[in-house]
Design a protein around this motif. Sequence first.
Motif, short mmCIF file in Angstrom:
data_model
loop_
_atom_site.label_atom_id
_atom_site.label_comp_id
_atom_site.label_asym_id
_atom_site.label_seq_id
_atom_site.Cartn_x
_atom_site.Cartn_y
_atom_site.Cartn_z
N ARG A 42 37.97 42.42 63.78
CA ARG A 42 37.16 43.57 64.23
C ARG A 42 35.67 43.30 64.07
NH1 ARG A 42 41.15 46.38 61.06
NH2 ARG A 42 39.59 46.84 59.45
N THR A 43 35.35 42.08 63.64
CA THR A 43 33.95 41.65 63.42
C THR A 43 33.19 42.64 62.54
OG1 THR A 43 33.10 42.71 65.43
CG2 THR A 43 33.90 40.41 65.62
N GLU A 44 33.89 43.16 61.53
CA GLU A 44 33.25 44.11 60.62
C GLU A 44 32.61 43.37 59.45
OE1 GLU A 44 35.81 47.18 59.24
OE2 GLU A 44 36.58 47.67 61.23
N SER A 45 31.49 43.90 59.00
CA SER A 45 30.87 43.39 57.78
C SER A 45 31.65 43.94 56.59
CB SER A 45 29.41 43.83 57.71
OG SER A 45 28.82 43.35 56.52
N TYR A 46 31.72 43.19 55.51
CA TYR A 46 32.53 43.63 54.39
C TYR A 46 32.00 43.02 53.10
CZ TYR A 46 34.64 39.00 55.00
OH TYR A 46 34.82 37.66 55.13
N ALA A 47 32.41 43.64 51.99
CA ALA A 47 32.20 43.09 50.65
C ALA A 47 33.58 42.97 50.01
CB ALA A 47 31.30 43.98 49.82
N ILE A 48 33.90 41.79 49.53
CA ILE A 48 35.24 41.54 49.01
C ILE A 48 35.59 42.51 47.88
CG2 ILE A 48 36.65 39.87 47.73
CD1 ILE A 48 35.33 37.67 49.34
N GLY A 49 34.64 42.80 47.02
CA GLY A 49 34.90 43.67 45.89
C GLY A 49 35.36 45.06 46.27
N ASP A 50 35.00 45.54 47.48
CA ASP A 50 35.41 46.87 47.92
C ASP A 50 36.91 46.96 48.16
OD1 ASP A 50 32.79 47.64 47.80
OD2 ASP A 50 32.42 47.42 49.96
N TYR A 51 37.56 45.82 48.30
CA TYR A 51 38.99 45.81 48.65
C TYR A 51 39.88 45.38 47.49
CZ TYR A 51 37.40 46.43 53.43
OH TYR A 51 36.82 46.92 54.56
N ILE A 52 39.28 45.12 46.36
CA ILE A 52 40.07 44.70 45.20
C ILE A 52 40.07 45.83 44.18
CG2 ILE A 52 40.37 42.95 43.42
CD1 ILE A 52 40.67 41.90 46.27
N THR A 53 41.19 46.57 44.14
CA THR A 53 41.28 47.71 43.24
C THR A 53 42.02 47.37 41.95
OG1 THR A 53 43.30 48.42 44.38
CG2 THR A 53 41.21 49.39 45.12
N ASP A 54 42.41 46.11 41.82
CA ASP A 54 43.18 45.74 40.63
C ASP A 54 42.50 44.64 39.81
OD1 ASP A 54 43.56 43.71 42.45
OD2 ASP A 54 45.68 43.41 41.96
N LEU A 55 41.15 44.62 39.84
CA LEU A 55 40.45 43.68 38.96
C LEU A 55 40.85 43.92 37.51
CD1 LEU A 55 36.79 43.33 40.30
CD2 LEU A 55 38.53 41.55 40.12
N ILE A 56 41.04 45.20 37.20
CA ILE A 56 41.55 45.56 35.88
C ILE A 56 43.02 45.94 36.03
CG2 ILE A 56 41.41 47.28 34.02
CD1 ILE A 56 38.42 47.48 34.61
N GLY A 57 43.83 45.41 35.16
CA GLY A 57 45.25 45.74 35.20
C GLY A 57 45.75 46.13 33.83
N VAL A 58 46.57 47.17 33.79
CA VAL A 58 47.26 47.57 32.57
C VAL A 58 48.76 47.53 32.86
CG1 VAL A 58 47.65 49.42 30.88
CG2 VAL A 58 45.36 49.05 31.83
N ARG A 59 49.51 46.92 31.97
CA ARG A 59 50.95 46.79 32.18
C ARG A 59 51.68 47.57 31.09
NH1 ARG A 59 52.60 40.88 32.27
NH2 ARG A 59 51.54 41.07 34.30
N VAL A 60 52.58 48.43 31.52
CA VAL A 60 53.44 49.19 30.61
C VAL A 60 54.86 48.66 30.78
CG1 VAL A 60 54.42 51.45 30.06
CG2 VAL A 60 52.01 51.25 30.71
N VAL A 61 55.45 48.21 29.68
CA VAL A 61 56.81 47.69 29.70
C VAL A 61 57.69 48.65 28.90
CG1 VAL A 61 58.33 45.76 29.14
CG2 VAL A 61 55.98 45.32 29.90
#
Length: 357
Positions: free
Chosen positions: A75-94
């Motif tokens: 789509r020839t859109e401008s973007y910033a990679i960080g805007d699409y990464i919502t899991d830089l921080i992860g918490v795991r519950v087992v």
Amino acid sequence: MPFHDFELRKQEFLAEYAQRLPTLKAAAASFNALIEAILQGLPGVNIAKIECRVKNPEEAVRKFKRKYRNALEDRTESYAIGDYITDLIGVRVVCLYEDEPPAIMAKVREYFDVIEITDKTAPMEDSESDFGYKGIHMDLRFNNEQAQLSEHMAYAQQAFELQIRTIIQDSWSELDHKIKYKKSIPTNLKRRINILSALFELADREFLQIRNETNQALALSRVDTDDEADAAPQPYADDSEPLDAFGFVAFGQRHFPGYDFDPQKVEFFIDELVNDFGVRQASWLFAVVQKHISTARHYKADFQHRYPSSSFNPFTVMRHCLYLEDRQRFRRSLRNSAREAFEEWLENHQPTRRTAA
């Protein structure tokens, strides 16, 4: 042009990541502590562990390339990679059992808005042939109410991923990462991996079924024993029910309400009764306890009055009941010091209740 644009966006993201890393680590620890506090004591949920991590930057870039890059560049859109990464921080519950994640999800929804949910369990269960990683991933951000709190303002707009797995799913995930080339491999190896995955899935279901049937057996074992309160111990008939944990715990909960009968202590006590003292019939043990429990409780009250910090739990009460029933047979049920103190008390307080050895 798109390739050069992507390389520029990548370098911008890596620079931003390096700058934000200390803040990301602090946020991860904060979310981890909050999730732990939220889930502590949640009824019907057994938490095995809660842990957090900050996503490796190269891994984040690979995820962006896989999920978003082509569509954005088409789509020839401008973007910033960080805007699409919502899991830089992860918490795991087992957790322990596969019926517990819904309760965990419901609880965290009270504090966070859900950006996206990826249910990796449903596709596997809807397939006849696919096996693999199962779990739930929730991309979250503080809801408006929580974001206004002073303790949350620093991370009010920070998204993070919450992974919810059973302990079996977590084990499979760790092992699955070690298997190379899971798809483009010979059929016989792929079949073996699928069989292995199916065994893990079966284990998850069996643990849940065992828990449910154990609880059912405990409930069925809670029988009314009031009519037997004054009954003398009698030998067990050949077809009588043997002493086991279910009947013992049901009896204990009835006569010692509020006490938490630890499974390991129960099994140790029953093992001692069966193997060291030859007590194999439940009704005999229960009748003995009911026969002598009044005396044992009077002694407990006096003992704890003299030694307030001492421990005198239901197992100790039952040991004294056994000793009263047969001093010779159950001599070793009490330590020497405890036995001597009990004998002295009996001499002074209950001389008429003494039973000859």
